[in-house]
Write a protein that holds these residues in place. Structure first.
Motif, PDB file in Angstrom:
ATOM      1  N   PRO A   1      50.504  54.861  -1.635  1.00  0.00           N
ATOM      2  CA  PRO A   1      50.309  54.846  -0.182  1.00  0.00           C
ATOM      3  C   PRO A   1      51.461  54.169   0.557  1.00  0.00           C
ATOM      4  O   PRO A   1      51.902  54.641   1.607  1.00  0.00           O
TER       5      PRO A   1
ATOM      6  N   LEU B   1      52.633  57.439   2.237  1.00  0.00           N
ATOM      7  CA  LEU B   1      51.623  57.724   3.250  1.00  0.00           C
ATOM      8  C   LEU B   1      52.234  57.851   4.649  1.00  0.00           C
ATOM      9  O   LEU B   1      51.825  58.720   5.432  1.00  0.00           O
ATOM     10  N   LEU B   2      53.201  57.016   4.978  1.00  0.00           N
ATOM     11  CA  LEU B   2      53.814  57.109   6.302  1.00  0.00           C
ATOM     12  C   LEU B   2      54.539  58.440   6.470  1.00  0.00           C
ATOM     13  O   LEU B   2      54.375  59.129   7.490  1.00  0.00           O
TER      14      LEU B   2
ATOM     15  N   THR C   1      47.666  53.985  12.093  1.00  0.00           N
ATOM     16  CA  THR C   1      46.764  54.504  11.065  1.00  0.00           C
ATOM     17  C   THR C   1      46.820  53.650   9.808  1.00  0.00           C
ATOM     18  O   THR C   1      45.810  53.471   9.114  1.00  0.00           O
ATOM     19  N   LEU C   2      47.984  53.116   9.512  1.00  0.00           N
ATOM     20  CA  LEU C   2      48.123  52.250   8.347  1.00  0.00           C
ATOM     21  C   LEU C   2      47.772  50.801   8.647  1.00  0.00           C
ATOM     22  O   LEU C   2      47.358  50.069   7.741  1.00  0.00           O
TER      23      LEU C   2
ATOM     24  N   LYS D   1      43.652  47.685   7.956  1.00  0.00           N
ATOM     25  CA  LYS D   1      43.860  46.384   7.341  1.00  0.00           C
ATOM     26  C   LYS D   1      43.153  45.266   8.096  1.00  0.00           C
ATOM     27  O   LYS D   1      42.947  44.178   7.553  1.00  0.00           O
TER      28      LYS D   1
ATOM     29  N   PHE E   1      41.367  55.286   3.886  1.00  0.00           N
ATOM     30  CA  PHE E   1      42.181  54.112   3.615  1.00  0.00           C
ATOM     31  C   PHE E   1      41.314  52.857   3.654  1.00  0.00           C
ATOM     32  O   PHE E   1      41.469  51.950   2.827  1.00  0.00           O
TER      33      PHE E   1
ATOM     34  N   ALA F   1      58.157  51.726   2.291  1.00  0.00           N
ATOM     35  CA  ALA F   1      57.895  52.753   3.306  1.00  0.00           C
ATOM     36  C   ALA F   1      59.182  53.378   3.814  1.00  0.00           C
ATOM     37  O   ALA F   1      59.209  54.561   4.192  1.00  0.00           O
TER      38      ALA F   1
ATOM     39  N   ALA G   1      50.156  46.539   5.248  1.00  0.00           N
ATOM     40  CA  ALA G   1      50.041  47.297   6.497  1.00  0.00           C
ATOM     41  C   ALA G   1      51.146  46.938   7.479  1.00  0.00           C
ATOM     42  O   ALA G   1      51.707  47.812   8.135  1.00  0.00           O
TER      43      ALA G   1
ATOM     44  N   TYR H   1      54.041  49.415   9.274  1.00  0.00           N
ATOM     45  CA  TYR H   1      53.896  49.429  10.738  1.00  0.00           C
ATOM     46  C   TYR H   1      55.187  48.956  11.407  1.00  0.00           C
ATOM     47  O   TYR H   1      55.631  49.552  12.395  1.00  0.00           O
TER      48      TYR H   1
END
Length: 454
Positions: A36, A40-41, A58-59, A63, A124, A260, A382, A386
């Motif tokens: 993830p 995921l991003l 969303t991520l 959290k 998630f 990420a 997270a 972000y």
């Protein structure tokens, strides 16, 4: 048992078989930690056509639930330990994590944009809850065992090597199984289903390994006492724990930001999306070689000085990455490898310092401490993506659906490079400043020396 007998038992080495079984659980956890964070991003922005700012939320938003749920699971973990003498029920519940992992990437074909983001957010949250149910009792294990300062590091070194294998294997396979340069929804689903099978097998073996360790060197379960938010507040009043967990939040945020950013850096800065697997390998593979070296350094100079050295090395490597393409591909891959060497230390050392803090606090609430710790880790997982998503949005990065070709602006390309280099370096400096406030390590190492002499 006399105090001398207790110290000798604490200094005894754990057998390799149960150690290997315990460590196997990290193989499955490594998949959830890595995939993830790595994909995921980009799955949201480049396959599901979710705008970067919404993809980041969303991520991040799921959290928020973790901050509350992890300490609560830690409290339930302590209750289970006191009532039943083990934490097995939560571990077994956590073995449902592979189902949530597969569902995370099983977004229905008719969903894109905001509805697709909502699907991902729901699963998630479910996955993070199941991950906590497994991770919290798993990481409480070292504090449950009658072992000493150096043996706790050895135990976590076994975990680190296997966790690295999980991160490396999943980090290399996931982009390939998803379709590489032509990743599709079907490819992501195939990837998630195949990796979920391996996750389940590894996590079940980990439960069995913990049972064997407990039979070898478990501390007797204390009587059940009232807990809840009162014990949570007590853990946060622990000065040593606060500084350690604060530094770990900065470290976790930084490493997840880097993960990420890898696909974006490979595609847009280096111009070769397939280099994602090369950069992931350069980041993760060194840990397989240097974890024993970090263990030796920690034995020689102490865990905290070794950790500070790793943090500073990470910051220097990140600054090299900020230079980007002009530095040359070999230099950039080498810089990522430096980050990987530092990452190995930042995984081994804080996790072996956590049980030191718990034992120094003389508390029977290892689960509560661990719940706060894993909530911190989840928050960093997270915040990192972000923060990188905010960099992309600030630079004007344009999201796209699978198969679309978009030309990014100069501002977006600059944001991709600086977000991957300058921002991680700055965050790691913050981690260093926080880590320097932790003062327990010298005393813990001195106690270990007296126990060894005894």
């Amino acid at each position: 048992m006399t105090g001398l007998d207790q110290r000798r038992q604490a200094a005894a080495a754990l057998p390799r078989g149960p150690l290997a079984g315990f460590a196997a659980g990290s193989l499955g956890m490594g998949v959830w930690v890595t995939v993830p964070g790595l994909l995921l991003l980009s799955f949201l922005t480049d396959v599901l056509a979710v705008a970067p700012w919404l993809a980041g939320l969303t991520l991040l938003v799921p959290k928020i639930a973790d901050v509350l749920l992890h300490p609560w699971i830690g409290h339930r973990c302590d209750v289970e330990q006191a009532r039943r003498g083990h934490r097995r029920r939560l571990l077994l519940a956590g073995c449902a994590l592979p189902l949530a992992f597969a569902a995370l990437f099983a977004v229905p074909g008719e969903l894109d944009g905001a509805p697709a983001a909502a699907w991902v957010a729901v699963f998630f949250v479910a996955g993070n809850l199941l991950f906590a149910a497994y991770q919290v009792p798993y990481l409480a294990t070292p504090a449950d065992l009658r072992i000493g300062y150096h043996e706790r590091t050895r135990l976590m070194a076994f975990r680190m090597v296997v966790l690295t294998l999980g991160i490396l294997i999943s980090g290399l396979l996931a982009p390939l199984l998803a379709g590489g340069d032509t990743a599709t929804r079907a490819g992501y689903l195939r990837m998630a289903a195949l990796l979920a099978v391996g996750m389940l097998a590894a996590m079940v073996v980990g439960v069995a390994g913990i049972d064997r360790l407990r039979r070898t060197a478990a501390v007797p379960s204390p009587p059940h006492r009232a807990g809840g938010w009162a014990t949570l507040a007590a853990s946060l009043r622990d000065r040593q724990f606060r500084w350690l967990v604060g530094a770990y939040l900065a470290m976790s945020t930084t490493t997840h930001l880097v993960l990420a950013g890898v696909p974006y850096y490979a595609e847009y800065e280096l111009g070769r999306p397939k280099l994602t697997t090369v950069l992931v390998a350069a980041f993760v593979a060194p840990a397989l070689l240097v974890t024993p070296a970090w263990l030796a350094v920690a034995r020689r100079v102490g865990k905290q000085p070794a950790l500070l050295a790793g943090q500073l090395a990470f910051a220097v490597g990140a600054l090299v990455l900020a230079v980007g393409r002009p530095a040359g591909l070999p230099v950039l891959v080498g810089a990522v490898a430096v980050l990987g060497v530092a990452f190995a230390g930042m995984q081994l050392l804080p996790f072996s310092m956590l049980p030191d803090v718990i034992r120094a606090a003389d508390t029977d609430r290892a689960g509560t401490y661990t719940g706060v710790w894993t909530a911190t880790e989840a928050t960093g997982a997270a915040l990192g993506p972000y923060a990188y998503a905010l960099c992309l949005a600030a630079g004007g990065f344009v999201a796209s659906a699978a198969g679309q070709t978009v030309t990014q602006s100069a501002g977006a390309l600059t944001a991709i490079r600086y977000g991957f280099g300058l921002l991680p370096a700055a965050l790691m400096v913050v981690a260093v400043l926080l880590q320097r406030r932790y003062t327990l390590d010298r005393a813990a190492r001195a106690d270990a020396g007296r126990d060894g002499a005894a």
